[in-house]
Design a protein around this motif. Structure first.
Motif, PDB file in Angstrom:
ATOM      1  N   GLY A 207     -24.235  22.524  14.083  1.00  0.00           N
ATOM      2  CA  GLY A 207     -22.955  22.134  13.504  1.00  0.00           C
ATOM      3  C   GLY A 207     -21.766  22.506  14.365  1.00  0.00           C
ATOM      4  N   ILE A 208     -22.000  22.561  15.676  1.00  0.00           N
ATOM      5  CA  ILE A 208     -20.935  22.903  16.618  1.00  0.00           C
ATOM      6  C   ILE A 208     -20.250  21.619  17.071  1.00  0.00           C
ATOM      7  CG2 ILE A 208     -20.486  23.795  18.937  1.00  0.00           C
ATOM      8  CD1 ILE A 208     -22.795  25.821  18.321  1.00  0.00           C
ATOM      9  N   ASN A 209     -18.914  21.629  17.027  1.00  0.00           N
ATOM     10  CA  ASN A 209     -18.156  20.429  17.346  1.00  0.00           C
ATOM     11  C   ASN A 209     -17.892  20.256  18.835  1.00  0.00           C
ATOM     12  OD1 ASN A 209     -17.144  21.487  14.498  1.00  0.00           O
ATOM     13  ND2 ASN A 209     -16.976  19.271  14.492  1.00  0.00           N
ATOM     14  N   GLN A 210     -17.670  21.364  19.531  1.00  0.00           N
ATOM     15  CA  GLN A 210     -17.292  21.250  20.941  1.00  0.00           C
ATOM     16  C   GLN A 210     -17.705  22.504  21.704  1.00  0.00           C
ATOM     17  OE1 GLN A 210     -13.014  21.472  22.639  1.00  0.00           O
ATOM     18  NE2 GLN A 210     -13.352  19.274  22.342  1.00  0.00           N
ATOM     19  N   ILE A 211     -18.106  22.290  22.959  1.00  0.00           N
ATOM     20  CA  ILE A 211     -18.385  23.399  23.877  1.00  0.00           C
ATOM     21  C   ILE A 211     -17.494  23.217  25.103  1.00  0.00           C
ATOM     22  CG2 ILE A 211     -20.108  24.556  25.314  1.00  0.00           C
ATOM     23  CD1 ILE A 211     -22.259  23.450  23.431  1.00  0.00           C
ATOM     24  N   VAL A 212     -16.753  24.254  25.445  1.00  0.00           N
ATOM     25  CA  VAL A 212     -15.916  24.223  26.651  1.00  0.00           C
ATOM     26  C   VAL A 212     -16.454  25.261  27.627  1.00  0.00           C
ATOM     27  CG1 VAL A 212     -13.622  24.511  27.623  1.00  0.00           C
ATOM     28  CG2 VAL A 212     -13.886  23.465  25.363  1.00  0.00           C
ATOM     29  N   ILE A 213     -16.882  24.795  28.789  1.00  0.00           N
ATOM     30  CA  ILE A 213     -17.429  25.665  29.824  1.00  0.00           C
ATOM     31  C   ILE A 213     -16.316  26.037  30.798  1.00  0.00           C
ATOM     32  CG2 ILE A 213     -19.143  25.890  31.661  1.00  0.00           C
ATOM     33  CD1 ILE A 213     -20.733  23.641  30.263  1.00  0.00           C
ATOM     34  N   HIS A 259     -17.311  19.923  27.442  1.00  0.00           N
ATOM     35  CA  HIS A 259     -16.322  19.779  28.514  1.00  0.00           C
ATOM     36  C   HIS A 259     -16.478  20.955  29.468  1.00  0.00           C
ATOM     37  CE1 HIS A 259     -13.990  16.709  26.234  1.00  0.00           C
ATOM     38  NE2 HIS A 259     -14.467  17.366  25.191  1.00  0.00           N
ATOM     39  N   TYR A 260     -15.974  20.788  30.685  1.00  0.00           N
ATOM     40  CA  TYR A 260     -16.043  21.894  31.636  1.00  0.00           C
ATOM     41  C   TYR A 260     -14.791  21.956  32.491  1.00  0.00           C
ATOM     42  CZ  TYR A 260     -17.477  18.329  35.112  1.00  0.00           C
ATOM     43  OH  TYR A 260     -17.534  17.231  35.935  1.00  0.00           O
ATOM     44  N   ASN A 261     -14.535  23.153  33.007  1.00  0.00           N
ATOM     45  CA  ASN A 261     -13.467  23.391  33.974  1.00  0.00           C
ATOM     46  C   ASN A 261     -14.112  23.830  35.279  1.00  0.00           C
ATOM     47  OD1 ASN A 261     -11.320  22.987  32.066  1.00  0.00           O
ATOM     48  ND2 ASN A 261     -11.769  25.013  31.232  1.00  0.00           N
ATOM     49  N   LEU A 262     -13.754  23.180  36.358  1.00  0.00           N
ATOM     50  CA  LEU A 262     -14.346  23.501  37.656  1.00  0.00           C
ATOM     51  C   LEU A 262     -13.270  23.493  38.736  1.00  0.00           C
ATOM     52  CD1 LEU A 262     -16.921  24.072  39.297  1.00  0.00           C
ATOM     53  CD2 LEU A 262     -17.203  21.595  39.560  1.00  0.00           C
ATOM     54  N   CYS A 350       2.316  32.260  40.489  1.00  0.00           N
ATOM     55  CA  CYS A 350       1.467  31.089  40.237  1.00  0.00           C
ATOM     56  C   CYS A 350       0.882  30.439  41.488  1.00  0.00           C
ATOM     57  CB  CYS A 350       2.276  30.031  39.473  1.00  0.00           C
ATOM     58  SG  CYS A 350       2.976  30.597  37.919  1.00  0.00           S
ATOM     59  N   VAL A 351       1.450  30.727  42.639  1.00  0.00           N
ATOM     60  CA  VAL A 351       1.139  29.942  43.823  1.00  0.00           C
ATOM     61  C   VAL A 351      -0.347  29.990  44.208  1.00  0.00           C
ATOM     62  CG1 VAL A 351       1.673  31.767  45.501  1.00  0.00           C
ATOM     63  CG2 VAL A 351       1.981  29.342  46.125  1.00  0.00           C
ATOM     64  N   LYS A 352      -1.034  31.084  43.920  1.00  0.00           N
ATOM     65  CA  LYS A 352      -2.446  31.198  44.277  1.00  0.00           C
ATOM     66  C   LYS A 352      -3.376  31.175  43.066  1.00  0.00           C
ATOM     67  CE  LYS A 352      -1.745  33.698  48.632  1.00  0.00           C
ATOM     68  NZ  LYS A 352      -2.074  34.907  49.407  1.00  0.00           N
ATOM     69  N   CYS A 353      -2.836  30.809  41.937  1.00  0.00           N
ATOM     70  CA  CYS A 353      -3.649  30.815  40.714  1.00  0.00           C
ATOM     71  C   CYS A 353      -4.715  29.720  40.752  1.00  0.00           C
ATOM     72  CB  CYS A 353      -2.749  30.615  39.485  1.00  0.00           C
ATOM     73  SG  CYS A 353      -3.686  30.623  37.931  1.00  0.00           S
ATOM     74  N   PRO A 354      -5.974  30.067  40.467  1.00  0.00           N
ATOM     75  CA  PRO A 354      -7.048  29.072  40.475  1.00  0.00           C
ATOM     76  C   PRO A 354      -6.831  27.936  39.490  1.00  0.00           C
ATOM     77  CG  PRO A 354      -7.959  31.289  40.451  1.00  0.00           C
ATOM     78  CD  PRO A 354      -6.490  31.420  40.217  1.00  0.00           C
ATOM     79  N   LYS A 355      -6.028  28.164  38.448  1.00  0.00           N
ATOM     80  CA  LYS A 355      -5.837  27.146  37.429  1.00  0.00           C
ATOM     81  C   LYS A 355      -5.013  25.965  37.935  1.00  0.00           C
ATOM     82  CE  LYS A 355      -6.775  29.893  33.369  1.00  0.00           C
ATOM     83  NZ  LYS A 355      -7.872  29.032  32.935  1.00  0.00           N
ATOM     84  N   LEU A 356      -4.462  26.102  39.130  1.00  0.00           N
ATOM     85  CA  LEU A 356      -3.806  24.961  39.766  1.00  0.00           C
ATOM     86  C   LEU A 356      -4.812  24.018  40.403  1.00  0.00           C
ATOM     87  CD1 LEU A 356      -0.740  26.659  41.503  1.00  0.00           C
ATOM     88  CD2 LEU A 356      -0.625  24.880  39.739  1.00  0.00           C
ATOM     89  N   TYR A 357      -6.067  24.437  40.454  1.00  0.00           N
ATOM     90  CA  TYR A 357      -7.101  23.642  41.109  1.00  0.00           C
ATOM     91  C   TYR A 357      -8.265  23.324  40.183  1.00  0.00           C
ATOM     92  CZ  TYR A 357      -4.600  24.820  45.384  1.00  0.00           C
ATOM     93  OH  TYR A 357      -3.634  24.964  46.345  1.00  0.00           O
ATOM     94  N   ILE A 358      -8.041  23.439  38.892  1.00  0.00           N
ATOM     95  CA  ILE A 358      -9.104  23.173  37.932  1.00  0.00           C
ATOM     96  C   ILE A 358      -9.133  21.703  37.573  1.00  0.00           C
ATOM     97  CG2 ILE A 358      -9.891  23.615  35.568  1.00  0.00           C
ATOM     98  CD1 ILE A 358     -10.450  25.927  37.368  1.00  0.00           C
ATOM     99  N   THR A 359     -10.334  21.115  37.577  1.00  0.00           N
ATOM    100  CA  THR A 359     -10.479  19.715  37.151  1.00  0.00           C
ATOM    101  C   THR A 359     -11.375  19.658  35.915  1.00  0.00           C
ATOM    102  OG1 THR A 359     -12.365  19.421  38.631  1.00  0.00           O
ATOM    103  CG2 THR A 359     -10.198  18.822  39.479  1.00  0.00           C
TER     104      THR A 359
END
Length: 359
Positions: A207-213, A259-262, A350-359
């Motif tokens: 009964g799980i609606n969503q998984i975010v990796i 869904h996933y973040n990479l 923010c300049v080196k934050c990995p979250k600027l490169y997440i797809t």
């Protein structure tokens, strides 16, 4: 935006309220930010000790505290303009004794409400309160699909978490409601990457609606560098992406929305995944920051100080105990921060934050 102000004026003749009060309320709505979400840290206390979490790594300089209910109430004028209020930060939300009152206040303001939990405090009474509250989303944090999860997320048990999932679904059925949506927030470490293939099977039928990796974006200690998944080149990125796409496809066939973040080394986003132009974070001490990663509850001035780990500095723009959220959001330095993402001059934080490169 200006339509809201004009509406307040044109309806004045039909409302038995003082003219000055209508003007004041209309102007307040005019300057209230319309945000996609506000993340609110209701507690920095935690009953778990996940090996990769700053809470565990920096326990000697950690500031344990609950967000006071009176501080939360100061946010209420802004909540009617927010789509989602997410009650979670660097701690376990259910540790705050006022948690369900905060849920009620946020729901009464008209926004969706969500939270993330390690699942270890969800007894029968708490689960009943979750259903009664009308909470929209509850996400369970995991870093494994078997008892080994507890080796990484120390103080938690995979079986206890899944029993809580089962209980929530049972109570939802009794109450004839679809809320809350049950999600899994899955932390993928490099040492556990082989678990990916078993992910859809492990959670199918629960009964799980969503998984975010997600991957380890903030590295609190040098020893966790090898656990982070940062592809060195496009070839490695495409290989990992293909592996994750297979998991997504398998999940779809089992009725799971995955869904996933990479991290993508060759493609920088204009704005990070934290959506800092249309969201913000409020810490348990009331300070306002662009995101949870810019405001850890630690004693400053610094955590790390070497080439790999530059000194950590909190980035805050005010405190809701001292000012309204609208004024904090609209002050010059906060505006300049948000506008910097439209240029090539990003702030140092923010300049080196990995979250600027997440797809």
């Amino acid at each position: 935006m200006f339509g809201k102000y004009l509406l307040g004026l044109t309806t004045l003749a039909f409302m038995r309220v003082p003219y000055w009060k209508t003007i004041k309320d209309s102007l307040q709505r005019l300057y209230t930010p319309e945000l996609d979400w506000i993340q609110i840290e209701v507690s920095s206390h935690c009953d778990a000790s996940c090996i990769y979490c700053p809470h565990a790594v920096f326990r000697n300089i950690w500031l344990n505290r609950h967000l006071p209910l009176r501080t939360f109430r100061r946010l209420l004028p802004a909540l009617s303009e927010v789509k989602l209020v997410y009650l979670q930060g660097w701690g376990e939300p259910f540790q705050n004794p006022d948690f369900f009152e905060m849920v009620k206040l946020a729901k009464d303001a008209g926004c969706m409400v969500g939270t993330s939990t390690n699942g270890m405090l969800l007894n029968g009474k708490t689960i009943g309160q979750i259903i009664e509250s009308g909470m929209d989303i509850i996400a369970f944090s995991l870093a494994g699909i078997d008892p080994n999860n507890g080796m990484i997320r120390k103080g938690t048990k995979f079986e206890t978490i899944m029993e809580a999932v089962k209980s929530i679904n049972r109570e939802k059925a009794k109450a004839k409601t679809t809320l809350p949506s049950i999600n899994i927030a899955y932390m993928l470490l490099r040492s556990r990457i082989d678990d990916l293939t078993g992910l859809p099977v492990a959670f199918s039928g629960w009964g799980i609606n969503q998984i975010v990796i997600s991957t380890l974006d903030f590295i609190p200690d040098r020893k966790f560098v090898t656990e982070a998944i940062f592809p060195d080149n496009n070839e490695e990125y495409e290989r990992l992406r293909a592996q994750l796409d297979k998991v997504v496809a398998r999940g779809r066939s089992d009725g799971l929305d995955i869904h996933y973040n990479l991290y993508n080394p060759s493609r920088r986003r204009k704005v990070c995944t934290e959506n800092v132009q249309y969201s913000l974070f409020v810490s348990s001490d009331g300070t306002v920051s662009p995101c949870v990663f810019t405001n850890m509850p630690i004693k400053e001035p610094s955590l790390q100080d070497d080439a790999m780990f530059p000194p950590y500095r909190r980035l805050t723009f005010g405190n809701i105990n001292e000012n309204t959220l609208s004024r904090i959001w609209n002050q010059k330095d906060y505006k300049n921060f948000r506008e910097s993402f439209n240029t090539d001059r990003l702030p140092e934080t923010c300049v080196k934050c990995p979250k600027l490169y997440i797809t």
